[in-house]
Design a protein around this motif. Structure first.
Motif, PDB file in Angstrom:
ATOM      1  N   LEU A  71      29.340 -11.555 -34.819  1.00  0.00           N
ATOM      2  CA  LEU A  71      29.606 -13.075 -34.598  1.00  0.00           C
ATOM      3  C   LEU A  71      28.052 -13.393 -33.332  1.00  0.00           C
ATOM      4  O   LEU A  71      27.703 -14.923 -32.801  1.00  0.00           O
ATOM      5  CB  LEU A  71      30.666 -13.786 -33.577  1.00  0.00           C
ATOM      6  N   ARG A 120      23.923 -18.117 -35.348  1.00  0.00           N
ATOM      7  CA  ARG A 120      25.076 -17.504 -35.158  1.00  0.00           C
ATOM      8  C   ARG A 120      25.682 -19.224 -34.436  1.00  0.00           C
ATOM      9  O   ARG A 120      25.892 -19.517 -33.587  1.00  0.00           O
ATOM     10  CB  ARG A 120      26.204 -16.458 -35.657  1.00  0.00           C
ATOM     11  N   VAL A 180      29.309 -20.051 -33.894  1.00  0.00           N
ATOM     12  CA  VAL A 180      30.374 -20.468 -33.772  1.00  0.00           C
ATOM     13  C   VAL A 180      31.529 -21.593 -32.954  1.00  0.00           C
ATOM     14  O   VAL A 180      31.725 -22.050 -32.013  1.00  0.00           O
ATOM     15  CB  VAL A 180      31.178 -18.830 -33.392  1.00  0.00           C
ATOM     16  N   GLU A 239      32.862 -21.212 -37.917  1.00  0.00           N
ATOM     17  CA  GLU A 239      31.459 -21.384 -37.967  1.00  0.00           C
ATOM     18  C   GLU A 239      30.952 -21.812 -38.681  1.00  0.00           C
ATOM     19  O   GLU A 239      31.618 -22.466 -39.958  1.00  0.00           O
ATOM     20  CB  GLU A 239      30.952 -19.770 -38.575  1.00  0.00           C
ATOM     21  N   SER A 276      33.250 -16.936 -44.374  1.00  0.00           N
ATOM     22  CA  SER A 276      31.768 -17.270 -44.446  1.00  0.00           C
ATOM     23  C   SER A 276      30.507 -16.986 -45.716  1.00  0.00           C
ATOM     24  O   SER A 276      29.763 -17.936 -45.648  1.00  0.00           O
ATOM     25  CB  SER A 276      31.258 -16.176 -42.984  1.00  0.00           C
TER      26      SER A 276
END
Length: 410
Positions: free
Chosen positions: A161, A166, A168, A181, A217
């Motif tokens: 992650l 990315r 989050v 996410e 995801s």
């Protein structure tokens, strides 16, 4: 002469009947698991695994509530509404906000209504700390080899992650791990979609590189890419929301609404937070897969907008109601199920708290049926070149006239 049942015998009869129904429903789910090569032994093991729902604020919330270093109370993570949280953070200096992030990364990172970029920052700190904690366990010689291996895997899943780029939005390491996410720029998006996954969604299964469309995801990325393909000039964002404890396998949790009843208020808080921190042209669209449609069904009556929220269910075991009118006036319901999806073999009923009600794709349910031509199995709805992926993109973009529908007799 027919014997009358005493109250005690009636109670025993009712309990026995519920047990038989529960065994039948679990058996139906387990049988479907065999059909999708999960195997009878795996299905029986799953039937014995019940999950502990998470309903309380994350670690650090008690210390946060006791903190008066700013000369005032901080918004209670358990009770403060999103607009109160947003107003609180708007009143802080950058230095004050940064200090709170450093002290309470898990609180800020999961606080709906807090600025999105601040949540990203807080969650990177929380993820780094959690990965380090598991890496330390993995190197602990006092643990068994199996425990060290499990710790190493948990550390690896967590560190994924932290990859560049990315975003989050939420991270809670309790239990199997909760992760949400964002794909795209949530703050500037004209269209926002939220993916609500079903069973087995957690930290370990949030990314599945070998079969991405089985993961939250992967599904969210596929929807985001499809929106961009259809309308490159529209600013979009998609959230993969694994914000509740999902059933594990196809056991007892999958045939009751217990986990969904705890998850639905968490979904409602997410939507409230989006209302306070992002401003799309239309309400965020919900894409609810499998057991996730049970969560969405419970949350639906609490969704109140000037314009209906698009609620798309696919591979659904039911939404806890007998028809769409039971979901309230705040949603426009769409439903898809391809003929090879094993979920169609599950009994669409609700008896004594077991089962999830009517089939949302049924003619009498009242949902708008969506074609899923080309999709295969329970997780194939976002596969390239399928009608379902194209239609989901159209719905997320608000291009309703382009949505295709299955024949009325299918």
């Amino acid at each position: 002469m027919q014997r009358r049942l005493t109250k005690r015998r009636l109670s025993q009869y009712t309990a026995a009947r519920r047990r038989r129904i529960k065994r039948a429903l679990i058996g139906a789910f387990a049988g479907c698991a065999v059909l999708v090569d999960a195997g009878a032994a795996a299905a029986q093991a799953a039937a014995a695994t019940e999950q502990l729902a998470i309903s309380t604020p994350p670690a650090g919330s008690t210390e946060w509530a006791a903190d008066h270093s700013l000369g005032r109370s901080l918004p209670d993570p358990a009770t403060a509404d999103a607009r109160t949280v947003a107003a609180f953070f708007a009143s802080l200096t950058p230095e004050q906000a940064t200090r709170l992030v450093a002290r309470y990364p898990l609180v800020v990172g999961n606080l709906d209504g807090a600025p999105v970029k601040l949540r990203y920052q807080a969650n990177r700190l929380a993820i780094r700390a959690e990965a380090d904690r598991w890496r330390f366990r993995a190197d602990d010689p006092k643990l068994t080899a199996n425990d060290r291996s499990a710790a190493r895997l948990r550390a690896d899943n967590t560190e994924e992650l932290l990859a560049p780029g990315r975003q989050v939005l939420a991270f809670d390491p309790r239990g199997r791990g909760l992760v949400s996410e964002v794909y795209g720029d949530l703050a500037s998006a004209q269209k926002v979609a939220v993916l609500v996954p079903g069973s087995d969604a957690d930290l370990a299964h949030f990314d599945q590189p070998s079969d991405p469309l089985r993961s939250p995801s992967g599904m969210a990325r596929a929807l985001f890419d499809e929106e961009h393909r259809q309308s490159p000039g529209t600013r979009t964002a998609v959230i993969a929301w694994t914000g509740y404890v999902t059933p594990l396998g196809l056991g007892p949790d999958a045939v009751t609404s217990r986990l969904a009843e705890v998850g639905a208020p968490r979904l409602e808080r997410l939507l409230d937070g989006l209302g306070a921190t992002s401003h799309p042209e239309t309400p965020p669209a919900l894409f609810c897969h499998s057991y996730g449609s049970v969560v969405c069904g419970i949350a639906a009556p609490k969704i109140h907008e000037d314009r209906p929220t698009d609620l798309v269910v696919f591979g659904s075991p039911g939404m806890g109601v007998q028809n769409a009118s039971g979901l309230g006036d705040g949603v426009r319901v769409w439903a898809a199920r391809n003929p090879t999806d094993w979920i169609g073999n599950v009994p669409y009923l609700e008896v004594g708290g077991l089962g999830h009600g009517a089939d949302p794709t049924g003619e009498g349910f009242g949902a708008i049926r969506v074609s899923s031509a080309g999709a295969a199995g329970h997780t194939g709805y976002f596969a390239p070149n399928t009608a379902s992926l194209h239609n989901f993109g159209d719905i997320a973009l608000g291009r309703y006239a382009s949505v295709t529908h299955p024949p009325a007799t299918s």
